[in-house]
Design an enzyme around this catalytic site. Structure first.
Site, mmCIF file in Angstrom:
data_model
loop_
_atom_site.group_PDB
_atom_site.id
_atom_site.type_symbol
_atom_site.label_atom_id
_atom_site.label_comp_id
_atom_site.label_asym_id
_atom_site.label_seq_id
_atom_site.Cartn_x
_atom_site.Cartn_y
_atom_site.Cartn_z
ATOM 1 N N LYS A 20 0.837 -1.207 0.000
ATOM 2 C CA LYS A 20 0.000 0.000 0.000
ATOM 3 C C LYS A 20 0.873 1.259 0.000
ATOM 4 O O LYS A 20 0.676 2.166 -0.796
ATOM 5 C CB LYS A 20 -0.897 0.003 1.251
ATOM 6 C CG LYS A 20 -1.594 1.335 1.500
ATOM 7 C CD LYS A 20 -2.514 1.279 2.690
ATOM 8 C CE LYS A 20 -1.891 1.739 3.983
ATOM 9 N NZ LYS A 20 -1.596 3.187 4.053
ATOM 10 N N ASN A 21 1.831 1.295 0.908
ATOM 11 C CA ASN A 21 2.611 2.531 1.047
ATOM 12 C C ASN A 21 3.566 2.763 -0.122
ATOM 13 O O ASN A 21 4.075 3.874 -0.291
ATOM 14 C CB ASN A 21 3.381 2.530 2.373
ATOM 15 C CG ASN A 21 2.450 2.693 3.565
ATOM 16 O OD1 ASN A 21 1.244 2.880 3.391
ATOM 17 N ND2 ASN A 21 2.992 2.614 4.771
ATOM 18 N N CYS A 114 -6.371 11.828 11.584
ATOM 19 C CA CYS A 114 -5.996 12.389 12.879
ATOM 20 C C CYS A 114 -6.092 11.384 14.019
ATOM 21 O O CYS A 114 -5.718 11.688 15.130
ATOM 22 C CB CYS A 114 -6.865 13.593 13.197
ATOM 23 S SG CYS A 114 -6.621 14.893 11.983
ATOM 24 N N ARG A 119 -0.573 14.632 13.423
ATOM 25 C CA ARG A 119 -0.188 14.481 12.028
ATOM 26 C C ARG A 119 -0.202 15.773 11.218
ATOM 27 O O ARG A 119 -0.950 15.918 10.259
ATOM 28 C CB ARG A 119 -1.057 13.412 11.359
ATOM 29 C CG ARG A 119 -1.070 12.128 12.134
ATOM 30 C CD ARG A 119 -1.605 10.996 11.349
ATOM 31 N NE ARG A 119 -0.609 10.480 10.422
ATOM 32 C CZ ARG A 119 -0.814 9.457 9.630
ATOM 33 N NH1 ARG A 119 -1.959 8.860 9.625
ATOM 34 N NH2 ARG A 119 0.135 9.047 8.836
ATOM 35 N N ASP A 302 3.892 0.972 12.121
ATOM 36 C CA ASP A 302 2.707 0.284 11.595
ATOM 37 C C ASP A 302 2.561 -1.134 12.136
ATOM 38 O O ASP A 302 1.489 -1.729 12.025
ATOM 39 C CB ASP A 302 2.751 0.236 10.056
ATOM 40 C CG ASP A 302 2.456 1.600 9.454
ATOM 41 O OD1 ASP A 302 2.104 2.520 10.197
ATOM 42 O OD2 ASP A 302 2.598 1.738 8.223
ATOM 43 N N ARG A 397 -8.941 -0.908 4.151
ATOM 44 C CA ARG A 397 -8.137 0.165 3.548
ATOM 45 C C ARG A 397 -6.764 -0.351 3.135
ATOM 46 O O ARG A 397 -6.143 0.192 2.217
ATOM 47 C CB ARG A 397 -7.961 1.327 4.539
ATOM 48 C CG ARG A 397 -9.207 2.185 4.721
ATOM 49 C CD ARG A 397 -8.865 3.486 5.431
ATOM 50 N NE ARG A 397 -7.539 3.913 5.032
ATOM 51 C CZ ARG A 397 -6.547 4.181 5.864
ATOM 52 N NH1 ARG A 397 -6.733 4.127 7.160
ATOM 53 N NH2 ARG A 397 -5.377 4.549 5.410
#
Ligand code: UD1
Length: 434
Positions: A20-21, A114, A119, A302, A397
């Site tokens: 994903k990232n 948030c 962030r 993460d 997600r």
């Protein structure tokens, strides 16, 4: 809603989805080429659908067939990102640098995300201003303009992943040379640099905290494979440690998982790295261990929640120091519903593991963020009885199909559905960030 029955061990082989990232900034980079860019091994996750929504809104033609995504950015008509998308996914902020480079302007709102801390985006703004953008912020709206971006010295006092990516996306087509010091070194940033160079960019220092970007006139198209997701791989390692078993993870680069492998070995897992794969063997009786999160190559924030799930099921007292996000312990309260004993004091969490007896017990819990949701799945696998997890839109997600993957390893887990709607029906429903 996901339903998990503990405590059977996992066994078998699973292919790890694309990262994903990595794919999100790669999709933003596609905007920099006036033509078609193709990505393979693209994960079919909500954040990718959301980024496709943004790209379509501004005029790109995106097609995702199976795991192959083509983005045709020949015509880009708009320079604004609608608020709904910004709220649904914090990474949409990286469109700022790409839009400035392509359109000379960008209009957007403050991003979502948030829930795990404040962030801010000050470092993104600072980098883009250094490259010559004029940026005004008023009542949550960010308006950026630049006739021409030009290379400059950018120093990050903290190695922000997103700000480094934004700086790269804006600098690659700028006039002259940019030097980014204090840059983040995450493998996903290295991937973005490799993609941009494949497209004709001139970036040096890849993998270090000092990146030199010599601006070029234009970029060409590319076909590139998205690397395997090291965080998904780490989640499945945590699941195997929590409930035991023998699992082989295919399609992930073990060289990017040093801190994770070392921490998970401390709790008793036997982990062997191969070419593009990792094998773990675990008794299901993890021992207490300690993690301290930090920018790459340190232990990734993460995987802090999945590690906490293992600690809650372990023998003895474990400790976490969370150095990246100040509010990333929301999952502790849900794990406590399963019997976990967790004390939080500022950045630190002390976890008195429940061991095999009395062990964790199944409960009805709610995911409040992406990785926290996955941690509840891992805890459910280690807990006696049934665990029901609500709020699974957060999990979707970032995990293509966590139930498919874990049930292929023998887990008794099912997705009761109802939360996998189209992106349009989901935008805003599950605002999150990471
Ligand atoms: C990215 C990852 C996310 C991961 C995080 C840290 C993506 C899509 N997301 O998020 O999964 O958890 O890196 O590894 O790649 N900060 C500032 N000012 C800024 C930007 C950041 O103070 O302008 C702070 C943040 O509040 C946070 C820390 O820096 O405390 C790390 O944030 P950053 O590295 O920017 O994370 P993201 O890019 O949002």
């Amino acid at each position: 809603m996901i339903e998990v029955q503990g405590t059977s061990p996992l066994s078998g082989t699973v292919k790890i989805q694309g990262s994903k990232n990595a794919v999100l900034p790669m999709m933003a980079a596609a905007l920099l080429h006036e033509g078609i860019t193709v990505f393979t091994n693209v994960p079919r996750i909500q954040d990718v659908f959301c980024m496709m929504g943004i790209l379509r809104f501004i005029g790109c033609v995106c097609r995702l067939e199976d795991h192959v995504l083509s983005i045709d950015a020949t015509r880009v008509l708009r320079a604004e990102i609608p608020e709904g998308y910004m709220k649904a996914m914090r990474s949409s902020i990286m469109m700022l640098g790409a839009l400035l480079a392509r359109q000379g302007r960008a209009l957007t709102r403050y991003p979502g995300g948030c829930l795990i801390g404040s962030r801010p985006i000050d470092l993104h703004i600072k980098a883009l201003r250094a490259l010559g953008a004029e940026i005004t912020e008023e009542k949550g709206t960010i308006c950026a303009r630049a006739e021409r971006l030009r290379g400059a010295e950018i120093h990050f006092p903290y190695p922000s992943v997103g700000a480094t990516e934004n700086a790269l996306l804006a600098a690659v087509l700028a006039d002259g040379t940019a030097r980014i010091t204090g840059a983040a070194k995450e493998p996903e940033i290295q991937e973005l640099c490799l993609l941009l160079n494949q497209m004709g960019g001139k970036i040096q220092g890849i993998g270090t905290d000092c990146l030199t970007v010599e601006g070029v006139e234009s970029l060409s198209g590319a076909v590139r494979q998205v690397p395997g997701d090291r965080i998904v791989a780490g989640t499945y390692l945590a699941a195997a440690l929590a409930c035991g078993g023998k699992v082989q993870l295919e399609g992930v680069d073990p060289r990017h998982m040093g801190a994770v492998v070392s921490a998970f070995e401390d709790c008793g897992g036997h982990i062997k790295a191969g070419e593009g794969c990792l094998a773990v063997s675990a008794s299901g009786k993890p021992e207490a261990f300690e993690i301290v999160t930090g920018p790459y190559p340190d232990f990734p924030t993460d995987l802090q929640s999945p590690a906490m799930a293992v600690m809650a099921a372990a023998n003895g007292k474990s400790r976490i120091v969370e150095n990246v996000f100040e509010n990333r312990y929301r999952t502790a309260a849900e794990l406590e519903k399963m019997g976990a004993d967790i004390r939080i004091c500022g950045k630190e969490a002390l976890i008195a593991g429940k061991g095999p007896e009395p062990g964790l017990c199944g409960a009805r819990v709610t995911a409040s963020d992406l990785r926290g949701g996955a941690a509840l799945v891992a805890a459910g696998l280690a807990a006696k009885g049934t665990t029901v997890i609500d709020g699974c839109c957060h999990i979707h997600r970032g995990y293509e199909d966590i139930c498919r993957d874990l049930s292929s390893l023998g887990a008794r887990i099912r997705d009761e559905g109802g939360e996998k709607g189209s992106i349009s029906s989901r935008i805003g429903e599950c605002a999150g960030g990471i």
